[in-house]
Design an enzyme around this catalytic site. Structure first.
Site, PDB file in Angstrom:
ATOM      1  N   GLU A 118     -13.521  16.765  33.531  1.00 24.41           N
ATOM      2  CA  GLU A 118     -13.086  16.336  32.259  1.00 24.41           C
ATOM      3  C   GLU A 118     -13.999  16.926  31.149  1.00 24.41           C
ATOM      4  O   GLU A 118     -15.147  17.285  31.215  1.00 24.41           O
ATOM      5  CB  GLU A 118     -13.389  14.741  32.217  1.00 24.41           C
ATOM      6  CG  GLU A 118     -12.235  14.089  33.011  1.00 24.41           C
ATOM      7  CD  GLU A 118     -12.729  12.969  33.693  1.00 24.41           C
ATOM      8  OE1 GLU A 118     -14.165  12.796  34.193  1.00 24.41           O
ATOM      9  OE2 GLU A 118     -12.121  11.992  33.580  1.00 24.41           O
ATOM     10  N   CYS A 154     -17.445  17.348  24.264  1.00 24.81           N
ATOM     11  CA  CYS A 154     -18.270  17.072  25.388  1.00 24.81           C
ATOM     12  C   CYS A 154     -17.857  17.756  26.611  1.00 24.81           C
ATOM     13  O   CYS A 154     -16.668  17.633  27.003  1.00 24.81           O
ATOM     14  CB  CYS A 154     -18.090  15.463  25.436  1.00 24.81           C
ATOM     15  SG  CYS A 154     -19.294  15.080  27.092  1.00 24.81           S
ATOM     16  N   CYS A 203     -21.612  14.846  40.183  1.00 23.53           N
ATOM     17  CA  CYS A 203     -23.062  14.971  39.864  1.00 23.53           C
ATOM     18  C   CYS A 203     -23.630  14.374  41.024  1.00 23.53           C
ATOM     19  O   CYS A 203     -23.473  13.525  41.936  1.00 23.53           O
ATOM     20  CB  CYS A 203     -23.457  14.231  38.854  1.00 23.53           C
ATOM     21  SG  CYS A 203     -25.088  14.432  38.416  1.00 23.53           S
ATOM     22  N   CYS A 223     -27.263   8.278  39.159  1.00 19.39           N
ATOM     23  CA  CYS A 223     -27.768   7.259  38.269  1.00 19.39           C
ATOM     24  C   CYS A 223     -26.949   6.055  38.601  1.00 19.39           C
ATOM     25  O   CYS A 223     -25.603   6.029  38.849  1.00 19.39           O
ATOM     26  CB  CYS A 223     -27.818   7.688  37.084  1.00 19.39           C
ATOM     27  SG  CYS A 223     -28.785   8.983  36.506  1.00 19.39           S
ATOM     28  N   CYS A 281     -23.884   5.112  36.079  1.00 13.87           N
ATOM     29  CA  CYS A 281     -23.012   6.103  35.518  1.00 13.87           C
ATOM     30  C   CYS A 281     -21.778   6.294  36.623  1.00 13.87           C
ATOM     31  O   CYS A 281     -22.023   6.370  37.813  1.00 13.87           O
ATOM     32  CB  CYS A 281     -23.761   7.452  35.536  1.00 13.87           C
ATOM     33  SG  CYS A 281     -22.652   8.913  35.242  1.00 13.87           S
ATOM     34  N   GLY A 322     -21.692  15.854  35.233  1.00 17.19           N
ATOM     35  CA  GLY A 322     -22.554  17.009  35.954  1.00 17.19           C
ATOM     36  C   GLY A 322     -24.126  16.751  35.131  1.00 17.19           C
ATOM     37  O   GLY A 322     -24.198  16.400  34.176  1.00 17.19           O
ATOM     38  N   GLU A 323     -24.907  17.533  35.978  1.00 12.98           N
ATOM     39  CA  GLU A 323     -26.461  17.543  35.192  1.00 12.98           C
ATOM     40  C   GLU A 323     -26.794  19.078  35.089  1.00 12.98           C
ATOM     41  O   GLU A 323     -26.888  19.774  35.975  1.00 12.98           O
ATOM     42  CB  GLU A 323     -27.368  17.100  36.263  1.00 12.98           C
ATOM     43  CG  GLU A 323     -28.783  17.490  35.967  1.00 12.98           C
ATOM     44  CD  GLU A 323     -29.317  16.969  34.862  1.00 12.98           C
ATOM     45  OE1 GLU A 323     -29.448  16.082  34.320  1.00 12.98           O
ATOM     46  OE2 GLU A 323     -29.807  17.943  34.036  1.00 12.98           O
ATOM     47  N   SER A 377     -27.784  17.449  27.431  1.00  8.87           N
ATOM     48  CA  SER A 377     -28.609  16.395  27.920  1.00  8.87           C
ATOM     49  C   SER A 377     -29.060  16.305  29.237  1.00  8.87           C
ATOM     50  O   SER A 377     -28.124  16.980  30.110  1.00  8.87           O
ATOM     51  CB  SER A 377     -27.695  15.173  27.605  1.00  8.87           C
ATOM     52  OG  SER A 377     -28.366  13.898  28.012  1.00  8.87           O
ATOM     53  N   SER A 393     -32.518  11.875  28.810  1.00  5.34           N
ATOM     54  CA  SER A 393     -31.911  10.681  28.990  1.00  5.34           C
ATOM     55  C   SER A 393     -33.153   9.783  29.650  1.00  5.34           C
ATOM     56  O   SER A 393     -33.573   9.740  30.932  1.00  5.34           O
ATOM     57  CB  SER A 393     -30.904  10.673  30.025  1.00  5.34           C
ATOM     58  OG  SER A 393     -29.700  11.216  29.372  1.00  5.34           O
ATOM     59  N   LEU A 394     -33.776   9.097  28.847  1.00  6.70           N
ATOM     60  CA  LEU A 394     -34.913   8.199  29.155  1.00  6.70           C
ATOM     61  C   LEU A 394     -34.573   6.904  29.885  1.00  6.70           C
ATOM     62  O   LEU A 394     -34.861   6.703  31.080  1.00  6.70           O
ATOM     63  CB  LEU A 394     -35.799   7.757  28.001  1.00  6.70           C
ATOM     64  CG  LEU A 394     -37.043   7.017  28.167  1.00  6.70           C
ATOM     65  CD1 LEU A 394     -37.858   7.766  29.141  1.00  6.70           C
ATOM     66  CD2 LEU A 394     -37.674   6.693  26.742  1.00  6.70           C
ATOM     67  N   ASN A 395     -33.572   6.212  29.181  1.00  8.23           N
ATOM     68  CA  ASN A 395     -32.887   4.921  30.061  1.00  8.23           C
ATOM     69  C   ASN A 395     -33.659   3.984  30.636  1.00  8.23           C
ATOM     70  O   ASN A 395     -33.162   2.896  31.217  1.00  8.23           O
ATOM     71  CB  ASN A 395     -31.707   5.432  30.988  1.00  8.23           C
ATOM     72  CG  ASN A 395     -30.683   6.402  30.521  1.00  8.23           C
ATOM     73  OD1 ASN A 395     -30.625   6.443  29.094  1.00  8.23           O
ATOM     74  ND2 ASN A 395     -30.037   7.094  31.168  1.00  8.23           N
ATOM     75  N   ASN A 449     -21.326   1.841  28.984  1.00  6.09           N
ATOM     76  CA  ASN A 449     -19.849   1.696  28.840  1.00  6.09           C
ATOM     77  C   ASN A 449     -19.375   1.135  30.232  1.00  6.09           C
ATOM     78  O   ASN A 449     -19.920   2.033  31.273  1.00  6.09           O
ATOM     79  CB  ASN A 449     -19.255   3.139  28.627  1.00  6.09           C
ATOM     80  CG  ASN A 449     -19.673   3.481  27.123  1.00  6.09           C
ATOM     81  OD1 ASN A 449     -19.324   2.647  26.147  1.00  6.09           O
ATOM     82  ND2 ASN A 449     -20.199   4.659  26.920  1.00  6.09           N
ATOM     83  N   CYS A 453     -19.222   8.039  27.436  1.00  3.41           N
ATOM     84  CA  CYS A 453     -20.425   8.231  28.128  1.00  3.41           C
ATOM     85  C   CYS A 453     -20.465   7.561  29.482  1.00  3.41           C
ATOM     86  O   CYS A 453     -20.146   6.420  29.472  1.00  3.41           O
ATOM     87  CB  CYS A 453     -21.787   7.988  27.476  1.00  3.41           C
ATOM     88  SG  CYS A 453     -22.020   8.640  25.825  1.00  3.41           S
TER      89      CYS A 453
HETATM   90  N1  SAH Z   1     -26.148  14.249  33.354  1.00  5.23           N
HETATM   91  C1  SAH Z   1     -26.528  14.386  32.062  1.00  5.23           C
HETATM   92  C2  SAH Z   1     -25.654  14.573  30.750  1.00  5.23           C
HETATM   93  C3  SAH Z   1     -24.384  13.679  30.837  1.00  5.23           C
HETATM   94  S1  SAH Z   1     -24.507  11.983  30.712  1.00  5.23           S
HETATM   95  C4  SAH Z   1     -27.588  13.385  31.790  1.00  5.23           C
HETATM   96  O1  SAH Z   1     -27.494  12.261  32.454  1.00  5.23           O
HETATM   97  O2  SAH Z   1     -28.338  13.477  30.902  1.00  5.23           O
HETATM   98  C5  SAH Z   1     -24.656  11.721  29.028  1.00  5.23           C
HETATM   99  C6  SAH Z   1     -25.364  10.381  28.701  1.00  5.23           C
HETATM  100  O3  SAH Z   1     -24.398   9.519  28.987  1.00  5.23           O
HETATM  101  C7  SAH Z   1     -26.737  10.176  29.264  1.00  5.23           C
HETATM  102  O4  SAH Z   1     -27.624   9.852  28.388  1.00  5.23           O
HETATM  103  C8  SAH Z   1     -26.392   9.147  30.344  1.00  5.23           C
HETATM  104  O5  SAH Z   1     -27.711   8.436  30.598  1.00  5.23           O
HETATM  105  C9  SAH Z   1     -25.330   8.307  29.505  1.00  5.23           C
HETATM  106  N2  SAH Z   1     -24.680   7.628  30.419  1.00  5.23           N
HETATM  107  C10 SAH Z   1     -24.294   7.624  31.768  1.00  5.23           C
HETATM  108  N3  SAH Z   1     -23.506   6.579  32.120  1.00  5.23           N
HETATM  109  C11 SAH Z   1     -23.277   5.737  31.176  1.00  5.23           C
HETATM  110  C12 SAH Z   1     -22.609   4.515  31.042  1.00  5.23           C
HETATM  111  N4  SAH Z   1     -21.926   3.992  31.858  1.00  5.23           N
HETATM  112  N5  SAH Z   1     -22.751   4.089  29.701  1.00  5.23           N
HETATM  113  C13 SAH Z   1     -23.488   4.551  28.556  1.00  5.23           C
HETATM  114  N6  SAH Z   1     -24.006   5.685  28.682  1.00  5.23           N
HETATM  115  C14 SAH Z   1     -24.096   6.309  30.175  1.00  5.23           C
HETATM  116 FE1  SF4 Z   2     -25.381  12.757  36.594  1.00  2.00          FE
HETATM  117 FE2  SF4 Z   2     -26.016  12.299  34.089  1.00  2.00          FE
HETATM  118 FE3  SF4 Z   2     -24.135  10.612  35.234  1.00  2.00          FE
HETATM  119 FE4  SF4 Z   2     -26.736  10.536  35.834  1.00  2.00          FE
HETATM  120  S1  SF4 Z   2     -26.159  10.063  33.828  1.00  2.00           S
HETATM  121  S2  SF4 Z   2     -25.283  10.474  37.521  1.00  2.00           S
HETATM  122  S3  SF4 Z   2     -27.410  12.720  35.756  1.00  2.00           S
HETATM  123  S4  SF4 Z   2     -23.935  12.713  34.980  1.00  2.00           S
END
Ligand code: SAH
Ligand code: SF4
Length: 377
Positions: free
Chosen positions: A95, A134, A141, A145, A148, A192-193, A222, A245-247, A326, A369
């Site tokens: 996508e 994007c 991936c 996480c 995600c 993807g990462e 990112s 992505s600290l999270n 999301n 995201c």
């Molecule tokens: N893989 C990379 C880049 C893609 S994700 C990474 O993880 O950084 C882009 C951003 O979306 C990241 O900051 C990730 O933490 C965030 N993200 C992932 N799942 C999400 C969700 N369900 N809702 C909001 N943000 C999310």
């Molecule tokens: Fe992969 Fe980024 Fe999703 Fe984590 S948040 S699973 S690194 S795409």
């Protein structure tokens, strides 16, 4: 024995020069090819009108191909966001998302991503002159996480540099974008990462800058925290801006949410961020996905303040992008209320840390995201 096919979308200037040499052609043909593939964004060899027909025929004979990725489907959101399903010849797809006004992830401060540049008053621009694309770097991936949806796909395969660039040229063509007139941002935040496919990712960046014509200041990558590649990125002569992505605000929580935190913990991320050489006026972004009652308490916010302060000199260049989670099926979290999001933001701002709330884009079509998992309807 049959020679194998050579795909030219994704080849560098040097690689094209070698190829043209093998065809017994003069070197200027390589420049023409480079310009046609990336700057003119042609989608087949037939459009290579600067080449004589006989040469195009010879190329086809040698099994030289130009296979631009195909737009398989388009989903349009009520907010104007478009989610593209882009298909590759092997049947895989990813996508790519077009956000007409961005979502704040490009900059995080309400301005354009190229915050090194002055705003322009060019009246020729279309209404999406701040659009953001994007782009995906892998099919699926492997990082897994917990919040995600892309993680649910697992890793299908890496994308090549050509497949990364091809997503962008396909979408620029779909919108007839003239990059001399329009300001488009790119975020490597799709499936993807990117740092788990580093070589293809950085090659794509170079082609986008040198070939397609994007300034490096309009791109952001990112990462979920692949620490050694943060050091590598810092050494690149041409590179996007960095977002981490600290999270989570402590290691226990982060390891639960992002398993690679076991290998590269928050302290090692902070160390890498401290060592990361920033360009003039460049900022370092930390992203933080807010999960209701999981990582979004005032205590969590205060821990984030401590993490940013631990950056030392770099703390002044740091900013935090907050993303309210999301939602998606099969994922056991919920989205915090606006008041919780604002309370979290206020703690950061009161501590002097710029903190911005990203606008959700295209949630209704699974384009936001963390929602990219090739949903078909
Ligand atoms: N893989 C990379 C880049 C893609 S994700 C990474 O993880 O950084 C882009 C951003 O979306 C990241 O900051 C990730 O933490 C965030 N993200 C992932 N799942 C999400 C969700 N369900 N809702 C909001 N943000 C999310
Ligand atoms: Fe992969 Fe980024 Fe999703 Fe984590 S948040 S699973 S690194 S795409």
């Amino acid at each position: 024995m049959e020679t194998s096919a050579t795909e030219i979308l994704g080849l560098s200037n040097q690689e094209l020069t070698d190829l043209v040499g093998q065809l017994g052609q003069p070197a200027y043909r390589a420049q023409q090819l480079f310009h046609a593939i990336y700057r003119q964004r042609i989608s087949s060899l037939d459009e290579l009108t600067t080449f004589p027909k006989s040469l195009r025929a010879a190329m086809t004979e040698q099994r030289i191909t130009l296979s631009a990725p195909k737009i398989d489907k388009k989903f349009v959101s009520v907010d104007g966001t478009i989610r593209y399903l882009i298909a590759f010849p092997d049947g895989q797809s990813v996508e790519t998302v077009w956000m007409p006004e961005g979502d704040g992830g490009e900059a995080g401060d309400g301005t354009d991503a190229g915050d090194e540049e002055e705003p322009t008053s060019d009246s020729n621009k279309k209404n999406y002159d701040r659009a953001t694309i994007c782009v995906s770097s892998q099919v699926g991936c492997a990082v897994n996480c917990k919040f995600c949806m892309t993680a649910l796909l697992g890793l299908k395969r890496n994308l090549t540099a050509g497949e990364i660039v091809g997503q962008i040229t396909a979408i620029l063509n779909d919108h007839s974008v003239d990059l001399d007139k329009e300001r488009i941002n790119i975020v490597f935040m799709g499936q993807g990462e990117p740092f788990n496919n580093y070589d293809a990712f950085i090659k794509a960046v170079r082609l986008l800058v040198e070939g397609v014509g994007f300034p490096q200041s309009r791109m952001t990558v990112s990462t979920s925290g692949v620490v050694p590649r943060i050091y590598d990125l810092g050494q690149e002569p041409v590179r996007p801006k960095l977002a981490i992505s600290l999270n989570a605000s402590n290691d226990e929580e982060r390891t639960k949410l992002i398993p690679i935190n076991k290998k590269w913990d928050i302290a090692s991320l902070v160390e890498a961020a401290r060592a990361f050489p920033l360009r003039n006026r460049e900022r370092l972004t930390f992203e933080y996905v807010l999960l209701d009652n999981e990582n979004d308490s005032p205590d969590n916010a205060r821990q984030v303040v401590q993490i940013i302060r631990a950056l030392g000199d770099k703390a002044d260049s740091a900013k935090v992008n907050l993303i309210a989670w999301n939602s998606g099926p099969e994922i056991p979290f919920s989205t915090p209320s606006d008041s919780r999001v604002h309370a979290f933001q206020k703690i950061l701002i009161d501590a002097g840390i710029p903190a911005f709330i990203r606008r959700p884009r295209g949630r209704d079509i699974y384009a936001a995201c963390g929602q990219l998992k090739r949903t078909q309807s």
